[in-house]
Design a protein around this motif. Structure first.
Motif, PDB file in Angstrom:
ATOM      1  N   THR A 167      14.020   2.020  -5.741  1.00 21.83           N
ATOM      2  CA  THR A 167      12.927   1.458  -6.368  1.00 21.83           C
ATOM      3  C   THR A 167      13.035   1.652  -8.083  1.00 21.83           C
ATOM      4  OG1 THR A 167      11.760   3.737  -6.399  1.00 21.83           O
ATOM      5  CG2 THR A 167      11.491   2.120  -4.385  1.00 21.83           C
ATOM      6  N   PHE A 168      12.370   0.790  -8.818  1.00 15.44           N
ATOM      7  CA  PHE A 168      12.288   0.901 -10.292  1.00 15.44           C
ATOM      8  C   PHE A 168      11.242  -0.009 -10.742  1.00 15.44           C
ATOM      9  CE2 PHE A 168      13.493  -3.422  -9.508  1.00 15.44           C
ATOM     10  CZ  PHE A 168      13.221  -4.053 -10.708  1.00 15.44           C
ATOM     11  N   LYS A 169      10.828   0.404 -11.883  1.00 20.68           N
ATOM     12  CA  LYS A 169       9.465  -0.513 -12.702  1.00 20.68           C
ATOM     13  C   LYS A 169      10.032  -0.529 -14.183  1.00 20.68           C
ATOM     14  CE  LYS A 169       4.982  -0.925 -13.449  1.00 20.68           C
ATOM     15  NZ  LYS A 169       3.698  -0.430 -13.070  1.00 20.68           N
ATOM     16  N   LEU A 170      10.358  -1.450 -14.753  1.00 24.37           N
ATOM     17  CA  LEU A 170      10.397  -1.510 -16.034  1.00 24.37           C
ATOM     18  C   LEU A 170       9.157  -1.587 -17.025  1.00 24.37           C
ATOM     19  CD1 LEU A 170      13.166  -4.217 -16.139  1.00 24.37           C
ATOM     20  CD2 LEU A 170      13.628  -1.830 -16.406  1.00 24.37           C
ATOM     21  N   SER A 171       9.151  -0.606 -17.869  1.00 27.69           N
ATOM     22  CA  SER A 171       7.943  -0.450 -18.533  1.00 27.69           C
ATOM     23  C   SER A 171       7.544  -1.775 -19.499  1.00 27.69           C
ATOM     24  CB  SER A 171       7.999   0.816 -19.310  1.00 27.69           C
ATOM     25  OG  SER A 171       6.860   0.916 -20.360  1.00 27.69           O
ATOM     26  N   ASN A 172       6.481  -1.993 -19.630  1.00 27.80           N
ATOM     27  CA  ASN A 172       5.977  -3.056 -20.306  1.00 27.80           C
ATOM     28  C   ASN A 172       5.229  -2.517 -21.829  1.00 27.80           C
ATOM     29  OD1 ASN A 172       6.663  -5.162 -18.739  1.00 27.80           O
ATOM     30  ND2 ASN A 172       5.055  -4.889 -17.353  1.00 27.80           N
ATOM     31  N   ASP A 173       5.434  -1.434 -22.183  1.00 25.90           N
ATOM     32  CA  ASP A 173       4.626  -0.597 -23.086  1.00 25.90           C
ATOM     33  C   ASP A 173       5.519  -1.393 -24.381  1.00 25.90           C
ATOM     34  OD1 ASP A 173       3.887   0.971 -25.308  1.00 25.90           O
ATOM     35  OD2 ASP A 173       3.812   2.744 -23.889  1.00 25.90           O
ATOM     36  N   PRO A 174       4.465  -2.017 -25.322  1.00 26.27           N
ATOM     37  CA  PRO A 174       4.996  -2.359 -26.542  1.00 26.27           C
ATOM     38  C   PRO A 174       5.643  -1.654 -27.488  1.00 26.27           C
ATOM     39  CG  PRO A 174       2.853  -2.295 -26.511  1.00 26.27           C
ATOM     40  CD  PRO A 174       3.056  -2.045 -25.052  1.00 26.27           C
ATOM     41  N   ARG A 175       5.290  -0.220 -27.415  1.00 27.01           N
ATOM     42  CA  ARG A 175       6.075   0.785 -28.229  1.00 27.01           C
ATOM     43  C   ARG A 175       7.131   1.816 -27.314  1.00 27.01           C
ATOM     44  NH1 ARG A 175       1.827   4.539 -29.979  1.00 27.01           N
ATOM     45  NH2 ARG A 175       3.351   5.293 -31.260  1.00 27.01           N
ATOM     46  N   PHE A 176       7.565   1.023 -26.269  1.00 24.75           N
ATOM     47  CA  PHE A 176       8.753   1.455 -25.363  1.00 24.75           C
ATOM     48  C   PHE A 176       9.662   2.266 -26.408  1.00 24.75           C
ATOM     49  CE2 PHE A 176      12.500   1.533 -22.972  1.00 24.75           C
ATOM     50  CZ  PHE A 176      12.175   2.350 -21.935  1.00 24.75           C
ATOM     51  N   GLU A 177      10.459   1.393 -27.245  1.00 24.86           N
ATOM     52  CA  GLU A 177      11.591   2.125 -27.740  1.00 24.86           C
ATOM     53  C   GLU A 177      11.143   3.093 -28.677  1.00 24.86           C
ATOM     54  OE1 GLU A 177      15.156   0.567 -30.688  1.00 24.86           O
ATOM     55  OE2 GLU A 177      13.921  -1.232 -29.517  1.00 24.86           O
ATOM     56  N   VAL A 235      18.175  -0.471 -19.557  1.00 24.07           N
ATOM     57  CA  VAL A 235      17.004  -1.232 -19.556  1.00 24.07           C
ATOM     58  C   VAL A 235      16.988  -2.690 -20.028  1.00 24.07           C
ATOM     59  CG1 VAL A 235      14.598  -1.542 -20.685  1.00 24.07           C
ATOM     60  CG2 VAL A 235      15.241   0.899 -20.086  1.00 24.07           C
ATOM     61  N   ALA A 236      17.846  -2.832 -20.886  1.00 24.31           N
ATOM     62  CA  ALA A 236      17.830  -4.323 -21.497  1.00 24.31           C
ATOM     63  C   ALA A 236      18.913  -5.142 -20.136  1.00 24.31           C
ATOM     64  CB  ALA A 236      19.161  -4.306 -22.880  1.00 24.31           C
ATOM     65  N   ARG A 237      19.771  -4.510 -19.536  1.00 22.30           N
ATOM     66  CA  ARG A 237      20.400  -5.160 -18.519  1.00 22.30           C
ATOM     67  C   ARG A 237      19.503  -5.465 -17.296  1.00 22.30           C
ATOM     68  NH1 ARG A 237      24.458  -1.148 -19.607  1.00 22.30           N
ATOM     69  NH2 ARG A 237      23.795   0.185 -18.004  1.00 22.30           N
ATOM     70  N   GLY A 238      18.637  -4.576 -17.110  1.00 18.12           N
ATOM     71  CA  GLY A 238      17.635  -4.855 -16.129  1.00 18.12           C
ATOM     72  C   GLY A 238      16.490  -5.787 -16.381  1.00 18.12           C
ATOM     73  N   ARG A 239      16.281  -5.913 -17.790  1.00 20.15           N
ATOM     74  CA  ARG A 239      15.454  -7.134 -18.125  1.00 20.15           C
ATOM     75  C   ARG A 239      16.027  -8.423 -17.834  1.00 20.15           C
ATOM     76  NH1 ARG A 239      10.855  -4.968 -19.988  1.00 20.15           N
ATOM     77  NH2 ARG A 239      11.109  -2.792 -21.158  1.00 20.15           N
ATOM     78  N   VAL A 240      17.369  -8.533 -18.358  1.00 19.39           N
ATOM     79  CA  VAL A 240      18.365  -9.692 -18.183  1.00 19.39           C
ATOM     80  C   VAL A 240      18.201 -10.190 -16.537  1.00 19.39           C
ATOM     81  CG1 VAL A 240      20.409 -10.828 -18.131  1.00 19.39           C
ATOM     82  CG2 VAL A 240      19.447  -9.340 -20.358  1.00 19.39           C
ATOM     83  N   ALA A 241      18.593  -9.008 -15.801  1.00 17.80           N
ATOM     84  CA  ALA A 241      18.761  -9.246 -14.281  1.00 17.80           C
ATOM     85  C   ALA A 241      17.331  -9.745 -13.690  1.00 17.80           C
ATOM     86  CB  ALA A 241      18.994  -7.856 -13.730  1.00 17.80           C
ATOM     87  N   LEU A 242      16.313  -9.285 -14.201  1.00 21.07           N
ATOM     88  CA  LEU A 242      14.938  -9.880 -13.581  1.00 21.07           C
ATOM     89  C   LEU A 242      14.865 -11.069 -14.175  1.00 21.07           C
ATOM     90  CD1 LEU A 242      12.451  -6.715 -14.211  1.00 21.07           C
ATOM     91  CD2 LEU A 242      13.365  -7.601 -12.079  1.00 21.07           C
ATOM     92  N   GLU A 243      14.842 -11.375 -15.507  1.00 19.39           N
ATOM     93  CA  GLU A 243      14.793 -12.835 -15.911  1.00 19.39           C
ATOM     94  C   GLU A 243      15.733 -13.835 -15.311  1.00 19.39           C
ATOM     95  OE1 GLU A 243      12.460 -14.172 -17.925  1.00 19.39           O
ATOM     96  OE2 GLU A 243      11.695 -12.327 -18.113  1.00 19.39           O
ATOM     97  N   THR A 244      16.958 -13.586 -14.789  1.00 19.73           N
ATOM     98  CA  THR A 244      17.796 -14.283 -14.134  1.00 19.73           C
ATOM     99  C   THR A 244      17.221 -14.602 -12.687  1.00 19.73           C
ATOM    100  OG1 THR A 244      19.535 -13.638 -15.508  1.00 19.73           O
ATOM    101  CG2 THR A 244      20.019 -14.800 -13.160  1.00 19.73           C
ATOM    102  N   ILE A 245      16.565 -13.589 -12.004  1.00 17.69           N
ATOM    103  CA  ILE A 245      15.994 -13.892 -10.781  1.00 17.69           C
ATOM    104  C   ILE A 245      14.693 -14.654 -10.873  1.00 17.69           C
ATOM    105  CG2 ILE A 245      14.811 -12.505  -8.918  1.00 17.69           C
ATOM    106  CD1 ILE A 245      16.664 -10.167  -9.454  1.00 17.69           C
ATOM    107  N   LYS A 246      13.956 -14.310 -11.787  1.00 17.14           N
ATOM    108  CA  LYS A 246      12.765 -15.218 -12.115  1.00 17.14           C
ATOM    109  C   LYS A 246      13.167 -16.967 -12.136  1.00 17.14           C
ATOM    110  CE  LYS A 246      10.125 -11.731 -14.182  1.00 17.14           C
ATOM    111  NZ  LYS A 246       9.180 -11.366 -15.358  1.00 17.14           N
TER     112      LYS A 246
END
Length: 362
Positions: free
Chosen positions: A144-154, A349-360
């Motif tokens: 399981t995973f969840k990428l944060s959408n917090d605008p101040r994440f970094e 996290v960046a790799r995870g976001r790229v993977a999610l975008e590719t799936i979408k």
């Protein structure tokens, strides 16, 4: 006695490749064993000694050395023609199994099992299992995973990880959170003790005897935990716990408190108390990032070791057991060491976001 064979000549690039293969979790046992043998040969060990350590014969060691000297790494994973057991399944069938496992699902089901795959492609379940094991495929498991959408994440991530890796001087860093609604569950029948041939047993059903909320703050440097059980999970209780921390932490030390974004932590009364107690500094984790708070690991240990298999006749009984575990932990506390840098986490996290975008997009 024959003289030991000279050290096997291995280049830096070959050595690096062999070291990776010798520790592989997905390569076949034979490939891993061969890599280990060649590395020991490169150190100048005798063939007989290598054979004993690797669990093979001196003749096999000599054969592998000779082939490496002849071919290098080019045919390391191959079996020479006419030697060894012939493949039972053609490569095309293996490729089909791997492709189906990765890119499809059995009709009406969420994932493949060895039996459903075996029935689909016409091989035995054992053969499917060997193919999956060799390639590290585990369709029955899901992470399981969840990428944060917090605008101040970094910004928040760097702040918290910085406290872990480079804590400030003359200060204490505390990871704080609440374990809310801890239930005092009692079993409907007495448990049966463990005995030879049978594990301890308990009824699956239970009765609820109320709840409590555990407030806990983990000292990152020592592993010691400041804890308090309070009836509810409001800003009033949070203020009570802040005052408890204020009493426990020696004066003269700043208090850096790592906690989540729960509304009670930002209540006006809390802000007013913090203004009157400037040694307290709050550091908020990004939303959906509880993994960043080390006290969550301590909560997990508390649940596994003291709560999950317990039977509590009342809330006071539950509180007593929690306090008992807390006291035992603090007699020999061990710090939970954080090693990941903010940069490594951000890259993941960046790799995870790229993977999610590719799936979408697909």
């Amino acid at each position: 006695m024959t003289n030991p064979a000279p050290a096997l000549v291995v280049s830096d690039g070959q050595r690096a490749a062999l070291e990776v293969l010798s520790k592989s979790q997905t390569a076949s046992h034979r490939e891993v064993q061969r890599a280990q043998v060649l590395l020991m040969a490169a150190e100048g060990l005798a063939n007989e000694s290598i054979a004993k350590v690797a669990g093979t014969s001196p003749g096999t060691v000599r054969s592998w050395r000779a082939r490496f000297a002849e071919d290098g790494l080019s045919h390391l994973g191959e079996v020479r023609a006419g030697r060894g057991r012939k493949p039972v399944i053609p490569q095309s069938k293996i490729d089909e199994i791997v492709d189906l496992t990765r890119n499809s699902r059995p009709e009406g089901q969420t994932h493949w099992s060895v039996r459903t795959m075996a029935a689909k492609v016409g091989v035995s379940p054992a053969q499917v299992q060997r193919i999956w094991a060799a390639r590290g495929l585990k369709p029955h498991l899901v992470d399981t995973f969840k990428l944060s959408n917090d605008p101040r994440f970094e910004e928040k991530l760097i702040d918290v990880v910085g406290l872990y890796l480079n804590p400030p001087e003359k200060a204490i860093v505390l990871c704080m959170d609440e374990k809310s609604s801890v239930q005092a569950l009692d079993r409907t029948q007495p448990s049966l003790p463990m005995k030879k041939g049978r594990a301890e047993t308990m009824t699956h059903d239970y009765k609820r005897n109320g709840t409590t909320t555990l407030f806990a703050a983990l000292d990152v440097a020592t592993g010691k935990v400041i804890g308090s059980c309070l009836p509810k999970h409001r800003h009033e209780e949070f203020l009570v716990f802040l005052k408890t921390i204020n009493k426990e932490v020696p004066q003269g030390l700043d208090v850096h408190l790592i906690l989540d974004n729960y509304a009670t932590h930002k209540h006006p009364d809390v802000k007013a108390w913090l203004a009157n107690n400037p040694r307290f500094q709050l550091h908020f984790t990004p939303t959906s990032s509880s993994w960043l708070n080390l006290v969550e690991r301590w909560f997990r240990e508390l649940t596994d070791k003291a709560l999950r298999r317990g039977a509590f006749h009342s809330v006071p009984d539950l509180i007593h057991k929690i306090e008992e575990y807390l006291a035992a932990h603090n007699t020999e506390p061990k710090p939970l060491v954080w090693t990941a840098t903010a940069d490594s986490i951000l890259k993941k996290v960046a790799r995870g976001r790229v993977a999610l975008e590719t799936i979408k997009q697909n």
